[in-house]
Design a protein around this motif. Structure first.
Motif, PDB file in Angstrom:
ATOM      1  N   SER A 102     -88.551   8.719  79.778  1.00  0.00           N
ATOM      2  CA  SER A 102     -88.278   9.646  80.873  1.00  0.00           C
ATOM      3  C   SER A 102     -86.857  10.177  80.706  1.00  0.00           C
ATOM      4  O   SER A 102     -85.972   9.484  80.216  1.00  0.00           O
ATOM      5  CB  SER A 102     -88.497   8.984  82.227  1.00  0.00           C
ATOM      6  N   ILE A 103     -86.697  11.439  81.065  1.00  0.00           N
ATOM      7  CA  ILE A 103     -85.439  12.126  80.794  1.00  0.00           C
ATOM      8  C   ILE A 103     -84.902  12.713  82.091  1.00  0.00           C
ATOM      9  O   ILE A 103     -85.660  13.200  82.927  1.00  0.00           O
ATOM     10  CB  ILE A 103     -85.651  13.216  79.720  1.00  0.00           C
ATOM     11  N   VAL A 104     -83.596  12.606  82.253  1.00  0.00           N
ATOM     12  CA  VAL A 104     -82.963  13.141  83.455  1.00  0.00           C
ATOM     13  C   VAL A 104     -81.746  13.964  83.031  1.00  0.00           C
ATOM     14  O   VAL A 104     -80.932  13.495  82.231  1.00  0.00           O
ATOM     15  CB  VAL A 104     -82.524  11.994  84.394  1.00  0.00           C
ATOM     16  N   ASN A 294     -91.661  12.193  80.192  1.00  0.00           N
ATOM     17  CA  ASN A 294     -92.108  12.514  81.550  1.00  0.00           C
ATOM     18  C   ASN A 294     -93.560  13.013  81.553  1.00  0.00           C
ATOM     19  O   ASN A 294     -93.876  14.062  82.098  1.00  0.00           O
ATOM     20  CB  ASN A 294     -91.205  13.585  82.184  1.00  0.00           C
ATOM     21  N   SER A 464     -93.198  21.099  84.812  1.00  0.00           N
ATOM     22  CA  SER A 464     -91.758  21.311  84.789  1.00  0.00           C
ATOM     23  C   SER A 464     -91.130  20.254  83.889  1.00  0.00           C
ATOM     24  O   SER A 464     -91.301  19.072  84.083  1.00  0.00           O
ATOM     25  CB  SER A 464     -91.192  21.186  86.196  1.00  0.00           C
ATOM     26  N   THR A 465     -90.462  20.703  82.858  1.00  0.00           N
ATOM     27  CA  THR A 465     -89.890  19.761  81.902  1.00  0.00           C
ATOM     28  C   THR A 465     -88.412  20.049  81.775  1.00  0.00           C
ATOM     29  O   THR A 465     -87.877  20.929  82.426  1.00  0.00           O
ATOM     30  CB  THR A 465     -90.524  19.947  80.524  1.00  0.00           C
ATOM     31  N   VAL A 466     -87.777  19.311  80.873  1.00  0.00           N
ATOM     32  CA  VAL A 466     -86.353  19.478  80.662  1.00  0.00           C
ATOM     33  C   VAL A 466     -86.048  20.901  80.166  1.00  0.00           C
ATOM     34  O   VAL A 466     -84.998  21.453  80.472  1.00  0.00           O
ATOM     35  CB  VAL A 466     -85.826  18.385  79.709  1.00  0.00           C
ATOM     36  N   GLN A 469     -86.038  23.025  83.249  1.00  0.00           N
ATOM     37  CA  GLN A 469     -84.886  22.659  84.089  1.00  0.00           C
ATOM     38  C   GLN A 469     -83.579  23.207  83.526  1.00  0.00           C
ATOM     39  O   GLN A 469     -82.714  23.651  84.265  1.00  0.00           O
ATOM     40  CB  GLN A 469     -84.798  21.136  84.218  1.00  0.00           C
TER      41      GLN A 469
END
Ligand SMILES: *[C@@H]1O[C@H](CO)[C@@H](O)[C@H](O)[C@H]1NC(C)=O
Ligand SMILES: *[C@@H]1O[C@H](CO)[C@@H](O)[C@H](O)[C@H]1NC(C)=O
Ligand SMILES: *[C@@H]1O[C@H](CO)[C@@H](O)[C@H](O)[C@H]1NC(C)=O
Ligand SMILES: *[C@@H]1O[C@H](CO)[C@@H](O)[C@H](O)[C@H]1NC(C)=O
Ligand SMILES: *[C@@H]1O[C@H](CO)[C@@H](O)[C@H](O)[C@H]1NC(C)=O
Length: 513
Positions: A102-104, A294, A464-466, A469
């Motif tokens: 998972s990526i933030v 994600n 919706s992905t990185v 975003q």
């Protein structure tokens, strides 16, 4: 020598045969011809003897050559094992698709900078880094060009430093690679808090700097981005952007391998001829990792710089940037501090990225937005190159290059305040988040790392992905009040010095222009 003799027997099977011929010659006893035959025979056996001698010498020579080759090989092996340290335990092999990364996105936004309410906002950088420390169990590896967490003593920096100092008590090993030999902070960490600090003399190795900025935690979680271990990047001074990735062993291992490379360069004054196989990554531009990030399938790999630090199977930052630019179909958004296609020290044009952007603009009609910082160190030629890109689009349908320069506010005490430190590119399909500025000498001499995440080509429907975003982040900045379009034929004023040089007006500009 035993094998050599055996070999000579093997390679001259005719010697046995000619002996048989000789006995055939001697058996008939005709007097007249016997003398001639005897002479011939002597002649013959002499020649045979000579030939044998020749062969023997030949095989001796072979022997020497083989011996020399063996010696060479031994020296080579010695070189391999001395040049590259072999690091302790075995790395696990890739567990590609089973991973559940998972990526933030993490950001640091200067205090007096505000955006409209509906803008995208992401996890504060200091929260992201602290969450990594919460997850740490075994080791924390950090590489950062700057160590200045404690300097003014603002809370976030000091809090992070004291958490790093406390790792030892929890049985967690702190490892730091650095190009800075004089950092008091690192000395304290090493002397009082059992941090292992390895120094890399980049001056000796490449005449460059260690600009890499990333964390690897337990070879499972990581951070990569523009922010270094500088209190200004954690508080409300500089604008920073990065990503924190959790539970992503395959990718974290590839980044850990870059850390290991730096780690092994301690005390070295030359680049090893060979790199250990342990430093070869799993993923590259040619063979990206297909991972679930994600719950969305993406293709991803880690790149690195400079060229002399590239091991087998590793893609360089330049290759990664090139690939992302070339795969873009509709648009390319670039956010970097400096854009300068020059090798400053050598006074040469550096076309690697500039050429690809021209190609994308003119031949593929890709829309390009370039967001650079206008600050004290901005080279005036930056604007000439941007005008040149802009004028390429004159009278061309669907060709668009827009350039904007932002995030510089002159303040009395701190010129870097409000500076946009971001270094990323986002296209309709992919993101590249790196450590280096887009200036020729950076990629040639400085050490850095980058992360590429792209959507597979044939996936239409996506969550919706990185990528989405980051597109939103870029647009937020681009359309904000801090944007100033770069006008043609007018060099914007980026620093106080330039103002003072150009006229004697003591009033400082409120903004760049
Ligand atoms: C992946 O993570 C999500 C959320 O954290 C969880 O619901 C899911 O079960 C995980 N899948 C695997 C294969 O571990
Ligand atoms: C790094 O290498 C350079 C060139 O070999 C040398 O002059 C310098 O003293 C080294 N620096 C340190 C701190 O060892
Ligand atoms: C420009 O783009 C429009 C819409 O995408 C398209 O209809 C048109 O053919 C393009 N023109 C050229 C010269 O490519
Ligand atoms: C989008 O997310 C949902 C659940 O959050 C998942 O079921 C679906 O497969 C995802 N779609 C893609 C294209 O990844
Ligand atoms: C990925 O998942 C995490 C945790 O569920 C969430 O906080 C984060 O915003 C997601 N990232 C993206 C790019 O959607």
């Amino acid at each position: 020598s035993v094998t050599c003799l055996g070999q000579s027997a093997l390679t001259s099977p005719h010697s046995g045969l000619s002996q048989m011929e000789m006995t055939r010659f001697t058996s008939p006893a005709v007097p007249a011809s016997s003398i001639i035959t005897a002479v011939q025979q002597q002649d013959y056996s002499a020649s045979v003897w000579l030939r044998r001698k020749e062969k023997l010498e030949h095989s001796q020579q072979k022997c020497i050559v083989i011996f020399a080759l063996v010696c060479c090989f031994a020296v080579l092996m010695a070189l391999i094992f001395s040049a590259v340290d072999i690091w302790g335990e075995d790395e696990e092999t890739e567990e590609e698709c089973s991973s559940n990364c998972s990526i933030v996105l993490v950001e640091n936004i200067p205090a007096d900078m505000w955006f409209s309410d509906d803008s995208a906002f992401h996890l504060p950088l200091s929260t992201g880094l602290n969450s990594l420390l919460d997850k740490a169990r075994v080791d924390v590896e950090i590489v950062s060009p700057v160590w200045l967490l404690n300097s003014i003593g603002l809370f976030q920096g000091r809090a992070l430093l004291s958490r790093l100092q406390g790792l030892k008590d929890k049985g967690i090993q702190l490892k730091i690679s650095t190009g800075d030999f004089d950092s008091a902070e690192l000395k304290t960490l090493a002397d009082n808090h059992d941090a292992e600090v390895h120094e890399v003399n980049m001056t000796a190795l490449t005449k460059g700097f260690l600009k890499s900025s990333f964390w690897v935690v337990d070879r499972k979680h990581f951070y990569i981005g523009s922010a270094s271990m500088d209190w200004r990047s954690l508080t409300t001074v500089m604008k920073e952007l990065g990503v924190v990735v959790y539970d992503c062993k395959p990718l974290a291992l590839d980044l850990h391998k870059i850390f290991s490379l730096y780690w092994g360069l301690q005390h070295k004054t030359f680049i090893p001829t060979f790199w250990s196989k342990r430093l070869f990554p799993f993923f590259s531009k040619e063979k990206p990792g297909s991972l679930l990030v994600n719950q969305t399938k993406v293709e991803t790999y880690i790149s690195s710089s400079p060229h002399v630090f590239i091991t087998k199977d590793r893609s360089s930052d330049l290759e990664a940037i090139s690939a992302v630019i070339q795969q873009a179909r509709h648009f390319i958004y670039i956010s970097t501090i400096d854009y300068l296609p020059l090798l400053l020290d050598m006074q040469r044009y550096w076309s690697r990225i500039d050429g690809l952007l021209r190609e994308a603009l003119i031949l593929r009609k890709v829309h390009i937005r370039l967001l650079i910082s206008c600050w004290e160190e901005t080279h005036p030629l930056t604007f000439n190159f941007i005008w040149s890109l802009k004028s390429l689009c004159m009278e061309q349908a669907n060709c668009s290059l827009e350039a904007v320069s932002k995030f510089f506010k002159v303040q009395r005490d701190n010129d870097l305040s409000g500076m946009n430190h971001n270094r990323f590119m986002v296209t309709d399909r992919a993101v590249y988040i790196g450590n280096l500025d887009w200036v020729g000498k950076e990629f040639n001499y400085n050490a850095g790392a980058g992360l590429v995440i792209s959507h597979p080509e044939n996936v239409a429907e996506r969550n919706s992905t990185v990528v989405e975003q980051l597109q939103a982040v870029f647009k937020r900045d681009w359309f904000s009040r801090y944007a100033n379009t770069i006008q043609t034929n007018k060099i914007p004023v980026c620093s106080k010095q330039q103002i003072n040089k150009s006229d004697n007006n003591v009033a400082l500009p409120r903004q760049c222009f």
